[in-house]
Scaffold this active site. Structure first.
Site, PDB file in Angstrom:
ATOM      1  NE  ARG A 192      41.907  50.851  33.964  1.00  0.00           N
ATOM      2  CZ  ARG A 192      42.446  50.052  35.989  1.00  0.00           C
ATOM      3  NH1 ARG A 192      42.573  48.554  35.376  1.00  0.00           N
ATOM      4  NH2 ARG A 192      42.732  51.115  36.630  1.00  0.00           N
ATOM      5  NE  ARG A 220      19.786  64.899  25.811  1.00  0.00           N
ATOM      6  CZ  ARG A 220      18.728  65.400  25.973  1.00  0.00           C
ATOM      7  NH1 ARG A 220      18.552  64.777  24.788  1.00  0.00           N
ATOM      8  NH2 ARG A 220      17.436  65.147  26.703  1.00  0.00           N
ATOM      9  CE  LYS A 276      40.928  52.844  38.545  1.00  0.00           C
ATOM     10  NZ  LYS A 276      40.973  52.299  40.110  1.00  0.00           N
ATOM     11  CD  GLU A 288      37.253  44.147  42.244  1.00  0.00           C
ATOM     12  OE1 GLU A 288      37.916  44.597  41.512  1.00  0.00           O
ATOM     13  OE2 GLU A 288      36.183  44.407  41.487  1.00  0.00           O
TER      14      GLU A 288
HETATM   15  N1  PMP Z   1      39.334  46.186  41.784  1.00  0.00           N
HETATM   16  C1  PMP Z   1      39.367  47.898  41.891  1.00  0.00           C
HETATM   17  C2  PMP Z   1      37.598  47.298  42.500  1.00  0.00           C
HETATM   18  C3  PMP Z   1      40.128  48.696  41.607  1.00  0.00           C
HETATM   19  O1  PMP Z   1      39.052  50.196  42.065  1.00  0.00           O
HETATM   20  C4  PMP Z   1      41.289  48.711  41.651  1.00  0.00           C
HETATM   21  C5  PMP Z   1      42.235  49.921  41.112  1.00  0.00           C
HETATM   22  N2  PMP Z   1      42.034  50.335  42.853  1.00  0.00           N
HETATM   23  C6  PMP Z   1      42.084  47.365  41.618  1.00  0.00           C
HETATM   24  C7  PMP Z   1      40.957  46.922  41.516  1.00  0.00           C
HETATM   25  C8  PMP Z   1      43.420  47.397  40.797  1.00  0.00           C
HETATM   26  O2  PMP Z   1      43.452  47.453  39.450  1.00  0.00           O
HETATM   27  P1  PMP Z   1      44.516  48.233  38.935  1.00  0.00           P
HETATM   28  O3  PMP Z   1      45.681  47.021  39.179  1.00  0.00           O
HETATM   29  O4  PMP Z   1      44.814  49.028  37.770  1.00  0.00           O
HETATM   30  O5  PMP Z   1      45.368  49.622  40.132  1.00  0.00           O
END
Ligand code: PMP
Length: 289
Positions: free
Chosen positions: A50, A103, A149, A182
């Site tokens: 990732r 750059r 991320k 989320e």
């Molecule tokens: N959503 C967000 C916005 C995150 O930053 C994270 C990770 N901290 C997650 C979900 C959970 O992802 P993971 O299970 O890969 O840690």
């Protein structure tokens, strides 16, 4: 504490980066949070995959191959004599000038920090968490895709501030259409009509590695799992609800916006999944020692 900085393990105090690094100036960079349990790094390959996908998306070339990054993570764990750890891998664009142009940044900075993990108190896992929805909407994927991320977490931080201001530890974030996506650093699941639901990533959620693990564990148990749209109505009327993330693991949710979820206690399936997850973490992964 030793920190990995561009190929070297240095003391924490010497692990310094220029204020001209675009990671600092613009949040231009990517990161991963990874866990190790009892000397075994959980889902390391998935996290590194990732990280490299995030970097590829922002056209940031990580200056070491994935296998070398894996070796560096292991070396940092060993240098700190850690068995249970939270590992933070950060790759920033590097030092540039005050303009945006990436750059100008010739050398990305690679940092690996391994530290002890600070978890929510055990009581929270037993009693469950109370959370709220907040006004700040999740970034739209067409602007900043939540699959990246990135070092820019302001969207999530704004939501976190709103939760804290209201006296809560975690916030449910909705997307621009008002659909549940989320939380600020965790994915969300509900149990509805005995089916486990989690919002599809394309609505604006990060495709969490813990989320994927839980989906797999649930299906193995014969629980039906669907990635489906969840409204606030679905959320409030859920039989069970829980959050998933690398740092938090699986957190039962017992109240959302004042509405009691199920019987107000962590649900049966949630508790089963917590047990299965804990069991998996102590035996599955890349051994450090
Ligand atoms: N959503 C967000 C916005 C995150 O930053 C994270 C990770 N901290 C997650 C979900 C959970 O992802 P993971 O299970 O890969 O840690």
């Amino acid at each position: 504490m030793k920190v990995y900085l561009n190929g070297e393990l240095v003391d924490k105090e010497s692990a310094l980066i220029s204020v001209f690094d675009h990671g600092y100036l613009y949040g231009d960079g990517v990161f991963e949070g990874i866990r190790a349990y009892n000397g075994i790094i959980f889902k390391l390959r998935e996290h590194l995959d990732r990280l490299y996908r995030s970097a590829h998306m922002i056209m940031l070339e990580i200056p070491l191959a994935k296998v070398k990054m894996q070796e560096a993570v292991i070396a940092t764990m060993k240098a700190n004599n850690l068995k249970d750890a939270y590992i933070r891998v950060v790759v920033s664009r590097g030092e540039g000038d005050l303009g945006l142009d990436p750059r100008k940044c010739k050398n990305p900075n690679v940092v690996i920090i391994t530290d002890k993990i600070v978890l929510y108190p055990q009581e929270l896992y037993e009693k469950g968490m109370e959370i709220i929805t907040v006004p700040t909407r999740r970034n739209i994927p067409e602007a900043i895709n939540p699959q990246i991320k990135s070092l820019n977490y302001l969207n999530n931080i704004l939501a976190k501030i709103e939760a804290i201001n209201s006296g809560y530890q975690e916030a449910v974030m909705l997307n621009h259409d008002g659909l549940v996506v989320e939380c600020t650093g965790d994915n969300i699941f509900i149990l509805k009509e005995n089916v486990l639901l989690t919002p599809p990533a394309y609505l604006g959620a990060l495709k969490g590695i813990t989320r994927d693990t839980v989906i797999e564990l649930a299906r193995k148990k014969g629980i039906e799992v669907k990635e489906d749209v969840i409204t606030r109505y679905d959320l409030y009327n859920a039989q069970e609800c829980f959050l998933t993330g690398t740092a938090a693991e699986i957190v039962p949710v017992v109240k959302i916006d004042g509405r009691v979820i199920g019987n107000g206690k962590p649900g049966k399936i949630t508790l089963q999944l917590i047990e299965d997850f804990r069991e998996l973490t102590i035996r599955d992964g890349v051994a450090v020692y």
